[in-house]
Scaffold this active site. Structure first.
Site, mmCIF file in Angstrom:
data_model
loop_
_atom_site.group_PDB
_atom_site.id
_atom_site.type_symbol
_atom_site.label_atom_id
_atom_site.label_comp_id
_atom_site.label_asym_id
_atom_site.label_seq_id
_atom_site.Cartn_x
_atom_site.Cartn_y
_atom_site.Cartn_z
ATOM 1 N N HIS A 192 -33.987 56.867 29.992
ATOM 2 C CA HIS A 192 -34.955 57.961 30.131
ATOM 3 C C HIS A 192 -34.350 59.290 29.720
ATOM 4 O O HIS A 192 -34.913 60.340 30.008
ATOM 5 C CB HIS A 192 -35.463 58.044 31.570
ATOM 6 C CG HIS A 192 -35.970 56.738 32.097
ATOM 7 N ND1 HIS A 192 -35.186 55.875 32.810
ATOM 8 C CD2 HIS A 192 -37.188 56.149 31.978
ATOM 9 C CE1 HIS A 192 -35.879 54.794 33.133
ATOM 10 N NE2 HIS A 192 -37.097 54.932 32.628
HETATM 11 S S1 FES Z 1 -32.226 58.042 32.769
HETATM 12 FE FE1 FES Z 1 -33.459 56.610 33.788
HETATM 13 S S2 FES Z 1 -32.072 55.074 34.281
HETATM 14 FE FE2 FES Z 1 -30.841 56.524 33.295
#
Ligand code: FES
Length: 227
Positions: A192
Site C-alpha cells: 500500500h
Molecule cells: S503498506 Fe500496507 S502492508 Fe505495508
C-alpha cells in the site's frame, strides 16, 4: 329349650375358632380369647454364630487413631497422585527442546559487508539486519523526530549504530518491505506504499508505526543472538 340354644351357640363358637385356626388367622375381635396360631416359640429358627472371639480387645481410642491414620494415608496418597498427574500434564504442555532452540537465532555479523542487508528467519518472521555505513548513520541522526509519525531517535533503535536489526514486517497490514527502496533510502512496502527511512521509521504511507525492533544481544566473536 334355652339350654339347647346355649349348647348350639357354644358349638358354633368352637367351630369358628377351629375354622380360624385352620386358616392361620387370629380369632375375630369380640371373641373372649384370641388364638395365636402357627407360632412355635419353643423352637429357635435363627442361629447367629458367636463372633465375640473376633472382637477387638482394644478400646475405642485405638480404633479411632487407626481410622484417622487410614484416612490421612489415603489423602496423602491421593494428593501425591494428583500432583504427579498435574506435573506430567504441564511438562507435556511446555515447549520441547527443539522448539526452544528455534526461539533464539545466532547470526555471525562478520559475514555481512558494510552497506548490505541480510534477511534471516526467526520464529517464522523475517528479520532485517543492515550493516550501515557512516553516511547512513549520520542521515538517521539528522532527522527531526518531532516531524515523525512514530517519534524515535536512531539511538533508541540501534544498540550499535552500525547494526540495525528490525522485524521485516510492515506495521500496516504485515507485508514484507523491500530493502534499499522507497523515497527515504530505507525500506518500501509495495502493498500500500509505505516508506521507511534508514532507521526503519515510517515516513510516508499508511503504516502507523516504525518497523519493530526485536530483542537481541551482541555476543563474543562478532555474533548476535536474536530472541
Ligand atoms: S503498506 Fe500496507 S502492508 Fe505495508
Amino acid at each position: 329349650m334355652a339350654s339347647l340354644a346355649a349348647r348350639m351357640a357354644s358349638a358354633s363358637l368352637n367351630r369358628s375358632v377351629r375354622v380360624a385356626a385352620a386358616r392361620n388367622v387370629l380369632a375375630p375381635a369380640g371373641l373372649a380369647a384370641q388364638v395365636r396360631l402357627n407360632h412355635n416359640s419353643a423352637r429357635e429358627t435363627t442361629n447367629i454364630p458367636d463372633f465375640s472371639k473376633y472382637k477387638s480387645g482394644s478400646g475405642d481410642a485405638t480404633n479411632r487413631a487407626f481410622s484417622y491414620f487410614m484416612v490421612g494415608t489415603t489423602g496423602a496418597v491421593s494428593f501425591l497422585g494428583a500432583k504427579t498427574t498435574v506435573a506430567d500434564f504441564l511438562a507435556n504442555m511446555s515447549a520441547s527442546a527443539d522448539v526452544l532452540a528455534l526461539a533464539k537465532v545466532e547470526v555471525d555479523l562478520s559475514t555481512i559487508p558494510e552497506g548490505r542487508n541480510v534477511t534471516i528467519k526467526w520464529r517464522g518472521k523475517p528479520v532485517f539486519i543492515r550493516h550501515r555505513t557512516a553516511d547512513e548513520i549520520d542521515e538517521a541522526n539528522a532527522v527531526n523526530i518531532t516531524e515523525l509519525r512514530d517519534p524515535q531517535n536512531d539511538a533508541e533503535r540501534a544498540q550499535k549504530p552500525e547494526w540495525l536489526v528490525m522485524l521485516g514486517v510492515c506495521t500496516h497490514l504485515g507485508c514484507v518491505p523491500i530493502g534499499e527502496a522507497g523515497d527515504y533510502g530505507g525500506w518500501y512496502c509495495p502493498c500500500h506504499g509505505s516508506h521507511y527511512d534508514i532507521s526503519g521509521r515510517i515516513r510516508k504511507g499508511p503504516a502507523p508505526l516504525n518497523l519493530e525492533i526485536p530483542a537481541y544481544s551482541f555476543e563474543e566473536g562478532n555474533k548476535i543472538i536474536i530472541g
